[in-house]
Design an enzyme around this catalytic site. Structure first.
Site, PDB file in Angstrom:
ATOM      1  N   GLU A  90      -6.751  16.673  60.068  1.00 17.03           N
ATOM      2  CA  GLU A  90      -8.041  16.369  60.114  1.00 17.03           C
ATOM      3  C   GLU A  90      -8.791  15.477  61.149  1.00 17.03           C
ATOM      4  O   GLU A  90     -10.055  15.867  61.386  1.00 17.03           O
ATOM      5  CB  GLU A  90      -8.499  15.892  58.531  1.00 17.03           C
ATOM      6  CG  GLU A  90      -7.881  16.528  57.275  1.00 17.03           C
ATOM      7  CD  GLU A  90      -8.610  18.293  57.267  1.00 17.03           C
ATOM      8  OE1 GLU A  90      -9.513  18.524  57.977  1.00 17.03           O
ATOM      9  OE2 GLU A  90      -7.740  18.983  56.717  1.00 17.03           O
ATOM     10  N   SER A 352       7.262  11.646  -5.852  1.00 17.72           N
ATOM     11  CA  SER A 352       8.117  10.461  -6.405  1.00 17.72           C
ATOM     12  C   SER A 352       8.430   9.787  -5.053  1.00 17.72           C
ATOM     13  O   SER A 352       9.417   8.689  -5.389  1.00 17.72           O
ATOM     14  CB  SER A 352       9.425  11.042  -7.055  1.00 17.72           C
ATOM     15  OG  SER A 352       8.940  11.673  -8.232  1.00 17.72           O
TER      16      SER A 352
END
Length: 744
Positions: A90, A352
């Site tokens: 770049e 239970s």
């Protein structure tokens, strides 16, 4: 030779130079009037969040508020090959220009004019960063704005800061913003360990993220990669040999979207983190264990589909640390919309499954596992009417110990124990174990609390059992590593009480009345377990723990539809059994550590008091040293002058169990072997045989004189039953007793 034709010309040139310098200085100063684009956008973009398992393996990535994948990484933590590739691809003169490269601009202008179309924009890395921060149409006006913003950035920030911002913001396609996020997405790698070929491939993407999308075909991206490698070699950043090897290196692309594991768990832990959390969160989950539990859950639900059971959820905790190791919220998160419900967090009636905590409160209050309680039909008068609890299978067992009552999950004794200890006290202790969903007043729950008259989540229940497993100490669940600093654990029960409950929940003989011997709760290693079934068979629970792990299972339907008489042992039990075997392989169980302050005493099995030589049925029981029987059994003593008239030896033949008038329920969903009626008698020693008959048919014969007299077990059948016992001596019937019961 004169450098200038005359002094006037020299002065003119000098004046022009000074004027240009003044203009340049003025323009440079005027840059301060341009808003800083980084301040406008924020110096660091909000990161996406990657949730990892305990080994650092990614489980799921949550996008940022901008719906992007962003993994901010400092320049020092990036591969140097990535920096080299960025400069080669770049902006090779990045460190030598003020944000705008005059040579590149001149070259681009000449190329564009010569060709008659735009071939190059001559954008530097700084100009590209300006474009990312202030996106707009590709026009000359936008280009001039990018130049001005680039100069502004260069005036304010160092080259390294600008390069770091660019590499972390450059668009790379598929919602990946920045090269670090692209490295994780496309290569499944940290941006710190990229090869030259991988770095060049990633730097190819920002040029045209859509056109170079590797998931649509990576040939174009590879062509661009090789061009960047050539530039890296030309600039001396790679040797020719390194560049050649990089060109032929194959691209190992990660499968798209494969990182999406433990969906219910990751959704929950995301909710625990602030929106601006760090971009990585290391959790306690073990991915291998998680995937294995998911497979077992799907298999179990498929196999139980004919029973009206369509969903299940599982959670596994390390009760020593409270770390969550596995979390399965449904049989299949992706199957349909229902699968996205989370059964680990849903609040349901536990049946239970709360009983162990009620008995723990009882032991803490002074009762013992040997305490006797009557398991018979009973009615409690309440303000709202009469409450008459019944056992799950409709059977009653007469006088039983608290050990048998808890292990066999008998309902009537549990309600009696709750009433004796006190509802407010028990409810307070339940909340201290982490069952904070039970947030109503005691009157709201009433005595039905012991049978599941409230709602809790599987997560809460599992951590409550972890409190028992961890010696009675409550700690909150832990989801992240390293664990946040927390206060010391809060004692809820004493270590002795917690051990007594654990010992009972692992006693296969004590739960035989309720579940039979060698049930699914029995495993070839030390384990404590309890089931639960809510009203109308809507919810099944099975929770248990070893010396290290807790596994909790819920089974049922998210819409609350009842199942076909499926209990905790037949619904959630099979899945729990498989999960617990998996846990044993993950963390081999050891015997439960026994705390100090416990003693073993021989007690009379019929009274729970200290056994004497005259007690016909004796056994060893464990007690807390603070709560132990003190007196000798008053029911079994030798005949002697002066003995209390209320204490008699069994001098006549009598049926001890069942008692006349009792009612039993036969469960059609259970096999016959699990539904036996115990026939038990007492009688004088001078008989030869005891003969049992039901409706006139002989069903058993016991030799008399044995201590204790053996019981006879008869497969339960419905109807009105007359049970008779005949004592024989020398072949003649000389004694008899008879009772009447009903089986529905």
């Amino acid at each position: 030779m004169k450098l200038w034709p005359n002094k006037g010309a020299a002065r003119l040139v000098l004046a022009a130079c000074l004027s240009l310098a003044a203009v340049g200085l003025a323009l440079w100063s005027a840059l301060e009037l341009i808003p800083d684009p980084l301040l406008e956008a924020g110096p660091d973009p909000e990161p996406s969040l990657v949730v990892e398992d305990r080994a650092g393996r990614p489980l799921r990535e949550f996008l940022s508020s901008l719906e992007a994948r962003t993994q901010w990484t400092g320049l020092n933590d990036l591969s140097p090959h990535l920096v080299s590739a960025a400069l080669a691809a770049e902006d090779r003169r990045f460190f030598y220009h003020p944000g705008v490269d005059p040579l590149a601009l001149a070259r681009a202008a000449w190329q564009n004019l010569w060709s008659g179309r735009v071939l190059s924009g001559a954008s530097t890395i700084t100009m590209q960063l300006a474009r990312i921060l202030t996106p707009g149409p590709r026009t000359w006006r936008q280009k001039l704005l990018e130049i001005a913003l680039a100069l502004r950035l260069e005036k304010t920030y160092t080259k390294r800061e600008i390069l770091e911002q660019y590499l972390n913001r450059a668009p790379c396609g598929n919602l990946a913003n920045g090269l670090p996020a692209a490295a994780r997405l496309y290569l499944g790698k940290s941006p710190a360990v990229l090869s030259p070929a991988e770095a060049a491939f990633l730097m190819a993407l920002p040029q045209a993220p859509g056109a170079l999308n590797p998931y649509r075909g990576h040939k174009a991206a590879l062509v661009r990669r090789n061009q960047i490698l050539d530039r890296m070699a030309e600039s001396g950043r790679l040797s020719p040999d390194e560049a050649q090897r990089a060109r032929i290196e194959p691209l190992h692309l990660s499968r798209r979207g494969q990182v999406f594991f433990a969906p219910h768990f990751t959704t929950y832990v995301r909710s625990l983190l602030p929106r601006a959390a760090a971009h990585r969160a290391r959790t306690t989950l073990d991915l291998d264990l998680q995937l294995a539990v998911e497979r077992l859950t799907a298999q179990a639900v498929t196999q139980a589909g004919g029973q009206g059971l369509n969903q299940a959820a599982v959670i596994i905790l390390d009760h020593r640390t409270r770390e969550v190791l596995a979390w399965v919220g449904s049989k299949d998160f992706f199957e349909d919309r229902e699968g996205q419900n989370d059964g680990v967090l849903a609040k349901r009636q536990p049946g239970s499954a709360l009983k162990p905590f009620i008995y723990a409160a009882a032991f803490d209050a002074g009762l013992t596992p040997a305490t006797i309680v009557a398991d018979r039909p009973v009615e409690f008068g309440l303000d709202r009417g009469v409450y008459s609890p019944a056992n799950y299978n409709g059977r009653y067992h007469g006088e039983v110990t608290l050990r048998t009552a808890l292990a066999s999950s008998l309902n009537v004794p549990a309600v009696k124990v709750l009433r004796r200890v006190g509802l407010a006290r028990v409810l307070g202790l339940l909340r201290e174990t982490g069952l904070t969903s039970l947030d109503r007043d005691p009157d709201y729950y009433g005595l039905g609390l012991t049978l599941g008259g409230g709602e809790v989540s599987l997560l809460e229940l599992a951590n409550a059992y972890a409190t028992l497993a961890d010696g009675g100490v409550y700690r909150p669940p832990v989801f992240f590593r390293p664990a946040p600093a927390t206060e010391e654990g809060r004692p809820v029960f004493s270590p002795q009480v917690a051990y007594l409950v654990t010992h009972i929940l692992g006693d296969d003989a004590a739960r035989a009345n309720g579940f039979g011997r060698d049930s699914l709760l029995c495993l070839p290693f030390p384990v404590a377990a309890k089931t639960g079934t809510s009203k109308n068979f809507r919810d099944n629970w099975c929770v248990g723990y070893t010396s290290s792990l807790v596994a909790a299972v819920w089974a049922g339907n998210f819409d609350g539809r009842p199942m076909g008489h499926v209990s905790g042992i037949t619904g959630a039990g099979p899945l729990w059994h498989q999960v617990m075997r998996l846990c044993a392989a993950y963390s081999p169980p050891e015997p439960f550590p026994r705390p100090e302050g416990l003693i073993e005493l021989e007690v009379c099995a019929e009274t729970g008091e200290l056994a004497t030589e005259y007690c016909p049925n004796r056994r060893l029981e464990i007690f807390s040293a603070d709560h132990r029987p003190e007196q000798a059994c008053p029911a079994h003593r030798p005949r002697a002058a002066g003995i209390s008239k209320d204490i008699k030896q069994p001098d006549r033949l009598a049926i001890v169990n069942p008692r006349s008038g009792e009612r039993y329920l036969q469960d059609p969903g259970l096999e016959d072997g699990f539904q036996n009626l115990q026939l038990k008698a007492s009688g004088p020693d001078d008989l030869d045989w005891l003969v049992w008959r039901i409706n006139g048919e002989e069903v058993g014969r016991v030799q008399a004189g044995r201590k204790p007299l053996p019981a006879v077990y008869w497969p339960l059948r419905k109807g009105e039953l007359t049970i008779s016992l005949v004592g024989e001596k020398d072949g003649r019937a000389i004694a008899r007793d008879q009772v009447h019961i009903t089986v529905h």
